[in-house]
Motif scaffolding. Structure first.
Motif, PDB file in Angstrom:
ATOM      1  N   LEU A   5      23.137 -26.250 -16.003  1.00 18.15           N
ATOM      2  CA  LEU A   5      22.170 -26.333 -16.815  1.00 18.15           C
ATOM      3  C   LEU A   5      21.465 -24.794 -17.135  1.00 18.15           C
ATOM      4  O   LEU A   5      21.643 -24.068 -16.173  1.00 18.15           O
ATOM      5  N   GLU A   6      20.866 -24.641 -18.239  1.00 19.84           N
ATOM      6  CA  GLU A   6      20.261 -23.534 -18.465  1.00 19.84           C
ATOM      7  C   GLU A   6      19.041 -23.035 -17.296  1.00 19.84           C
ATOM      8  O   GLU A   6      18.952 -21.806 -16.805  1.00 19.84           O
ATOM      9  N   GLY A  13      18.943 -18.021  -8.637  1.00 19.32           N
ATOM     10  CA  GLY A  13      19.734 -18.390  -9.898  1.00 19.32           C
ATOM     11  C   GLY A  13      21.203 -18.198  -9.484  1.00 19.32           C
ATOM     12  O   GLY A  13      21.429 -17.297  -8.696  1.00 19.32           O
ATOM     13  N   LEU A  14      22.007 -19.221  -9.669  1.00 16.87           N
ATOM     14  CA  LEU A  14      23.283 -18.971  -9.301  1.00 16.87           C
ATOM     15  C   LEU A  14      23.894 -17.636 -10.027  1.00 16.87           C
ATOM     16  O   LEU A  14      25.072 -17.175  -9.275  1.00 16.87           O
ATOM     17  N   ASN A  15      23.554 -17.351 -11.036  1.00 21.81           N
ATOM     18  CA  ASN A  15      24.150 -15.827 -11.552  1.00 21.81           C
ATOM     19  C   ASN A  15      23.645 -15.006 -10.652  1.00 21.81           C
ATOM     20  O   ASN A  15      24.421 -13.762 -10.876  1.00 21.81           O
ATOM     21  N   ASN A  16      22.631 -14.768  -9.915  1.00 21.00           N
ATOM     22  CA  ASN A  16      22.463 -13.738  -9.205  1.00 21.00           C
ATOM     23  C   ASN A  16      22.780 -13.836  -7.685  1.00 21.00           C
ATOM     24  O   ASN A  16      23.063 -12.924  -7.167  1.00 21.00           O
ATOM     25  N   GLY A  17      22.651 -15.215  -7.412  1.00 20.93           N
ATOM     26  CA  GLY A  17      23.113 -15.472  -5.966  1.00 20.93           C
ATOM     27  C   GLY A  17      24.539 -15.206  -5.664  1.00 20.93           C
ATOM     28  O   GLY A  17      24.908 -14.464  -4.568  1.00 20.93           O
ATOM     29  N   TRP A  18      25.417 -15.772  -6.124  1.00 18.41           N
ATOM     30  CA  TRP A  18      26.740 -15.758  -6.010  1.00 18.41           C
ATOM     31  C   TRP A  18      27.336 -14.448  -5.921  1.00 18.41           C
ATOM     32  O   TRP A  18      28.201 -13.987  -5.167  1.00 18.41           O
ATOM     33  N   PRO A  19      27.169 -13.302  -6.826  1.00 20.48           N
ATOM     34  CA  PRO A  19      27.473 -12.051  -6.983  1.00 20.48           C
ATOM     35  C   PRO A  19      27.038 -11.470  -5.610  1.00 20.48           C
ATOM     36  O   PRO A  19      27.895 -10.640  -4.905  1.00 20.48           O
ATOM     37  N   LYS A  40      24.109 -28.794 -23.471  1.00 19.98           N
ATOM     38  CA  LYS A  40      25.427 -28.551 -23.090  1.00 19.98           C
ATOM     39  C   LYS A  40      25.501 -27.938 -21.800  1.00 19.98           C
ATOM     40  O   LYS A  40      24.687 -27.144 -21.304  1.00 19.98           O
ATOM     41  N   ASN A  41      26.508 -28.351 -21.006  1.00 17.55           N
ATOM     42  CA  ASN A  41      26.878 -27.859 -19.510  1.00 17.55           C
ATOM     43  C   ASN A  41      27.386 -26.459 -19.618  1.00 17.55           C
ATOM     44  O   ASN A  41      28.107 -26.259 -20.630  1.00 17.55           O
ATOM     45  N   LYS A  42      27.062 -25.663 -18.691  1.00 15.59           N
ATOM     46  CA  LYS A  42      27.688 -24.292 -18.787  1.00 15.59           C
ATOM     47  C   LYS A  42      28.486 -23.922 -17.370  1.00 15.59           C
ATOM     48  O   LYS A  42      28.193 -24.894 -16.583  1.00 15.59           O
ATOM     49  N   THR A  43      29.216 -22.930 -17.501  1.00 19.28           N
ATOM     50  CA  THR A  43      30.021 -22.372 -16.475  1.00 19.28           C
ATOM     51  C   THR A  43      29.483 -20.976 -15.860  1.00 19.28           C
ATOM     52  O   THR A  43      29.402 -20.136 -16.979  1.00 19.28           O
ATOM     53  N   PHE A  44      29.417 -20.822 -14.986  1.00 16.91           N
ATOM     54  CA  PHE A  44      29.495 -19.513 -14.368  1.00 16.91           C
ATOM     55  C   PHE A  44      30.580 -19.158 -13.779  1.00 16.91           C
ATOM     56  O   PHE A  44      31.217 -19.664 -12.655  1.00 16.91           O
ATOM     57  N   ALA A  45      31.463 -18.050 -14.069  1.00 14.23           N
ATOM     58  CA  ALA A  45      32.520 -17.517 -13.490  1.00 14.23           C
ATOM     59  C   ALA A  45      32.395 -15.990 -13.057  1.00 14.23           C
ATOM     60  O   ALA A  45      31.668 -15.087 -13.721  1.00 14.23           O
ATOM     61  N   TYR A  46      32.880 -15.688 -11.893  1.00 19.66           N
ATOM     62  CA  TYR A  46      32.881 -14.472 -11.401  1.00 19.66           C
ATOM     63  C   TYR A  46      34.122 -14.108 -10.442  1.00 19.66           C
ATOM     64  O   TYR A  46      34.630 -14.896  -9.759  1.00 19.66           O
ATOM     65  N   ALA A  47      34.658 -13.145 -10.841  1.00 22.49           N
ATOM     66  CA  ALA A  47      35.940 -12.459 -10.287  1.00 22.49           C
ATOM     67  C   ALA A  47      35.651 -11.311  -9.338  1.00 22.49           C
ATOM     68  O   ALA A  47      34.731 -10.446  -9.823  1.00 22.49           O
ATOM     69  N   ILE A  48      36.298 -11.340  -8.328  1.00 21.48           N
ATOM     70  CA  ILE A  48      36.291  -9.878  -7.342  1.00 21.48           C
ATOM     71  C   ILE A  48      37.706  -9.725  -6.557  1.00 21.48           C
ATOM     72  O   ILE A  48      38.272 -10.819  -6.266  1.00 21.48           O
ATOM     73  N   TYR A  49      37.881  -8.404  -6.586  1.00 20.28           N
ATOM     74  CA  TYR A  49      39.003  -8.236  -5.927  1.00 20.28           C
ATOM     75  C   TYR A  49      38.625  -7.796  -4.212  1.00 20.28           C
ATOM     76  O   TYR A  49      37.966  -6.943  -4.297  1.00 20.28           O
ATOM     77  N   ILE A  50      39.346  -8.324  -3.522  1.00 18.16           N
ATOM     78  CA  ILE A  50      39.167  -8.061  -2.040  1.00 18.16           C
ATOM     79  C   ILE A  50      40.491  -7.648  -1.405  1.00 18.16           C
ATOM     80  O   ILE A  50      41.432  -8.033  -1.474  1.00 18.16           O
ATOM     81  N   GLY A  95      16.539 -30.109  -2.370  1.00 18.61           N
ATOM     82  CA  GLY A  95      15.404 -29.963  -2.954  1.00 18.61           C
ATOM     83  C   GLY A  95      15.592 -29.736  -4.565  1.00 18.61           C
ATOM     84  O   GLY A  95      14.538 -29.704  -5.249  1.00 18.61           O
ATOM     85  N   ASP A  96      16.528 -29.744  -5.209  1.00 13.49           N
ATOM     86  CA  ASP A  96      16.876 -29.619  -6.620  1.00 13.49           C
ATOM     87  C   ASP A  96      16.376 -30.963  -7.045  1.00 13.49           C
ATOM     88  O   ASP A  96      17.238 -31.935  -6.971  1.00 13.49           O
ATOM     89  N   GLU A  97      15.443 -31.074  -7.781  1.00  8.20           N
ATOM     90  CA  GLU A  97      15.047 -32.451  -8.630  1.00  8.20           C
ATOM     91  C   GLU A  97      15.424 -32.227 -10.064  1.00  8.20           C
ATOM     92  O   GLU A  97      15.067 -33.362 -10.853  1.00  8.20           O
ATOM     93  N   THR A  98      16.278 -31.472 -10.455  1.00  5.38           N
ATOM     94  CA  THR A  98      16.781 -31.385 -11.819  1.00  5.38           C
ATOM     95  C   THR A  98      17.613 -32.676 -12.130  1.00  5.38           C
ATOM     96  O   THR A  98      18.546 -33.023 -11.602  1.00  5.38           O
ATOM     97  N   ALA A  99      17.235 -33.200 -13.327  1.00  4.36           N
ATOM     98  CA  ALA A  99      17.934 -34.349 -13.990  1.00  4.36           C
ATOM     99  C   ALA A  99      19.347 -33.943 -14.418  1.00  4.36           C
ATOM    100  O   ALA A  99      19.368 -33.003 -15.291  1.00  4.36           O
ATOM    101  N   ARG A 100      20.361 -34.564 -13.640  1.00  3.89           N
ATOM    102  CA  ARG A 100      21.966 -34.114 -13.910  1.00  3.89           C
ATOM    103  C   ARG A 100      22.802 -35.376 -14.195  1.00  3.89           C
ATOM    104  O   ARG A 100      22.449 -36.327 -13.590  1.00  3.89           O
ATOM    105  N   ASP A 101      23.573 -35.266 -15.257  1.00  2.00           N
ATOM    106  CA  ASP A 101      24.475 -36.118 -15.398  1.00  2.00           C
ATOM    107  C   ASP A 101      25.565 -36.442 -14.284  1.00  2.00           C
ATOM    108  O   ASP A 101      26.130 -37.359 -13.967  1.00  2.00           O
TER     109      ASP A 101
END
Length: 154
Positions: A113-114, A126-132, A2-12, A80-86
Protein backbone atom coordinates in the motif's frame (compact mmCIF):
# COMPACT_ATOMS: atom_id res chain seq x y z
CA UNK A 1 -6.80 1.39 -3.17
CA UNK A 2 -4.47 -0.17 -5.76
CA UNK A 3 -1.79 -2.54 -4.49
CA UNK A 4 1.77 -1.74 -5.47
CA UNK A 5 4.98 -3.69 -6.03
CA UNK A 6 8.52 -2.77 -4.99
CA UNK A 7 11.13 -4.41 -7.21
CA UNK A 8 14.88 -4.22 -6.77
CA UNK A 9 17.64 -6.02 -8.66
CA UNK A 10 21.25 -6.31 -7.58
CA UNK A 11 24.21 -8.14 -9.12
CA UNK A 12 26.39 -10.06 -6.70
CA UNK A 13 29.75 -11.69 -7.39
CA UNK A 14 28.85 -15.08 -5.92
CA UNK A 15 27.28 -18.41 -6.82
CA UNK A 16 23.60 -19.33 -6.54
CA UNK A 17 24.52 -21.79 -3.78
CA UNK A 18 26.27 -19.19 -1.63
CA UNK A 19 23.50 -16.65 -2.20
CA UNK A 20 20.83 -19.22 -1.34
CA UNK A 21 22.60 -20.04 1.91
CA UNK A 22 22.81 -16.34 2.74
CA UNK A 23 19.05 -15.96 2.21
CA UNK A 24 18.04 -19.07 4.17
CA UNK A 25 20.66 -19.54 6.92
CA UNK A 26 19.85 -17.62 10.09
CA UNK A 27 23.48 -17.35 11.17
CA UNK A 28 24.18 -15.51 7.92
CA UNK A 29 21.04 -13.35 7.80
CA UNK A 30 21.75 -11.83 11.19
CA UNK A 31 25.04 -10.49 9.77
CA UNK A 32 23.41 -8.42 7.02
CA UNK A 33 19.69 -8.10 7.94
CA UNK A 34 19.88 -5.58 10.81
CA UNK A 35 20.72 -8.40 13.24
CA UNK A 36 17.61 -10.43 12.36
CA UNK A 37 17.92 -14.19 12.13
CA UNK A 38 15.63 -16.04 9.73
CA UNK A 39 14.12 -19.37 10.80
CA UNK A 40 12.22 -21.88 8.66
CA UNK A 41 12.40 -25.43 7.39
CA UNK A 42 11.87 -23.96 3.89
CA UNK A 43 9.01 -26.28 2.96
CA UNK A 44 5.96 -24.96 1.10
CA UNK A 45 3.30 -24.08 3.68
CA UNK A 46 5.78 -23.79 6.55
CA UNK A 47 6.30 -20.65 8.58
CA UNK A 48 9.19 -18.26 8.17
CA UNK A 49 10.15 -15.85 10.95
CA UNK A 50 12.74 -13.12 11.38
CA UNK A 51 13.86 -12.66 14.98
CA UNK A 52 15.87 -9.98 16.77
CA UNK A 53 18.78 -11.20 18.85
CA UNK A 54 16.57 -10.94 21.96
CA UNK A 55 14.07 -13.39 20.40
CA UNK A 56 11.37 -10.87 19.43
CA UNK A 57 9.76 -11.66 16.07
CA UNK A 58 10.03 -8.74 13.65
CA UNK A 59 8.46 -10.29 10.54
CA UNK A 60 6.76 -13.58 9.73
CA UNK A 61 4.95 -15.40 6.96
CA UNK A 62 4.19 -18.64 5.13
CA UNK A 63 6.40 -20.22 2.46
CA UNK A 64 4.61 -20.11 -0.92
CA UNK A 65 7.42 -21.47 -3.16
CA UNK A 66 10.86 -22.80 -2.40
CA UNK A 67 13.01 -23.83 -5.34
CA UNK A 68 16.58 -24.01 -3.98
CA UNK A 69 19.10 -21.84 -5.81
CA UNK A 70 16.36 -20.34 -8.04
CA UNK A 71 13.31 -18.91 -6.28
CA UNK A 72 12.00 -18.26 -2.78
CA UNK A 73 8.59 -16.70 -2.10
CA UNK A 74 6.65 -16.18 1.12
CA UNK A 75 4.01 -13.98 2.65
CA UNK A 76 5.34 -11.11 4.76
CA UNK A 77 3.72 -9.72 7.85
CA UNK A 78 5.38 -7.06 9.97
CA UNK A 79 4.89 -7.45 13.71
CA UNK A 80 2.96 -4.49 15.02
CA UNK A 81 1.64 -3.44 11.60
CA UNK A 82 -2.02 -2.66 12.13
CA UNK A 83 -2.65 -1.58 8.53
CA UNK A 84 -5.92 -2.95 7.14
CA UNK A 85 -4.92 -5.21 4.25
CA UNK A 86 -6.95 -7.44 1.96
CA UNK A 87 -3.97 -9.83 1.69
CA UNK A 88 -0.60 -10.14 3.37
CA UNK A 89 2.30 -8.71 1.40
CA UNK A 90 4.45 -11.18 -0.53
CA UNK A 91 8.23 -11.29 -0.92
CA UNK A 92 9.94 -13.14 -3.77
CA UNK A 93 13.67 -13.61 -4.28
CA UNK A 94 14.65 -14.75 -7.77
CA UNK A 95 18.23 -15.86 -8.41
CA UNK A 96 19.54 -15.82 -11.96
CA UNK A 97 23.13 -16.89 -12.65
CA UNK A 98 24.77 -14.56 -15.16
CA UNK A 99 27.96 -16.57 -15.54
CA UNK A 100 30.05 -18.72 -13.24
CA UNK A 101 30.77 -15.84 -10.89
CA UNK A 102 27.78 -13.49 -10.81
CA UNK A 103 24.15 -13.83 -9.76
CA UNK A 104 21.38 -11.35 -10.46
CA UNK A 105 19.16 -11.24 -7.38
CA UNK A 106 15.72 -9.75 -8.00
CA UNK A 107 13.53 -8.94 -5.03
CA UNK A 108 9.83 -8.29 -5.50
CA UNK A 109 7.69 -7.19 -2.58
CA UNK A 110 4.05 -7.23 -3.71
CA UNK A 111 0.58 -6.34 -2.38
CA UNK A 112 1.95 -3.12 -0.89
CA UNK A 113 0.00 0.00 0.00
CA UNK A 114 1.08 3.64 -0.29
CA UNK A 115 1.74 3.64 3.46
CA UNK A 116 4.45 0.97 3.00
CA UNK A 117 6.61 3.52 1.17
CA UNK A 118 8.50 6.36 2.85
CA UNK A 119 9.55 9.32 0.69
CA UNK A 120 12.45 10.34 2.96
CA UNK A 121 15.56 8.76 1.45
CA UNK A 122 17.61 9.53 4.59
CA UNK A 123 15.92 6.74 6.56
CA UNK A 124 15.68 2.97 6.51
CA UNK A 125 11.96 3.17 7.22
CA UNK A 126 9.65 2.02 4.47
CA UNK A 127 10.18 -1.06 2.39
CA UNK A 128 11.59 1.08 -0.42
CA UNK A 129 14.42 2.21 1.87
CA UNK A 130 14.93 -0.90 3.99
CA UNK A 131 15.29 -3.50 1.23
CA UNK A 132 18.09 -1.69 -0.67
CA UNK A 133 20.04 -1.31 2.58
CA UNK A 134 19.63 -5.00 3.42
CA UNK A 135 20.55 -6.20 -0.08
CA UNK A 136 23.54 -3.86 -0.29
CA UNK A 137 24.75 -5.26 3.01
CA UNK A 138 24.22 -8.81 1.67
CA UNK A 139 26.25 -7.97 -1.44
CA UNK A 140 29.10 -6.55 0.65
CA UNK A 141 29.13 -9.62 2.89
CA UNK A 142 29.24 -12.10 0.02
CA UNK A 143 31.80 -10.18 -2.00
CA UNK A 144 34.17 -9.02 0.76
CA UNK A 145 33.38 -11.16 3.79
CA UNK A 146 32.44 -7.97 5.67
CA UNK A 147 29.20 -6.07 6.04
CA UNK A 148 28.75 -2.34 5.74
CA UNK A 149 29.28 -0.33 8.94
CA UNK A 150 26.46 -0.90 11.47
CA UNK A 151 23.26 0.97 10.78
CA UNK A 152 20.97 2.06 13.60
CA UNK A 153 17.35 0.95 13.15
CA UNK A 154 14.50 0.74 15.61
Amino acid sequence: MKNKTFAYAIYIATTPERLWEALTNGEVTKKYHFGCQVQSDWQKGSTVTYLHEDGRITDYGIILKCEPFDLLSFTWNMTGDETARDNPTRVTFELMPIDGSTVKLTLKHEELLETDFVADAATFEGLNNGWPAILSNLKSLLETGRTLPPIAVD
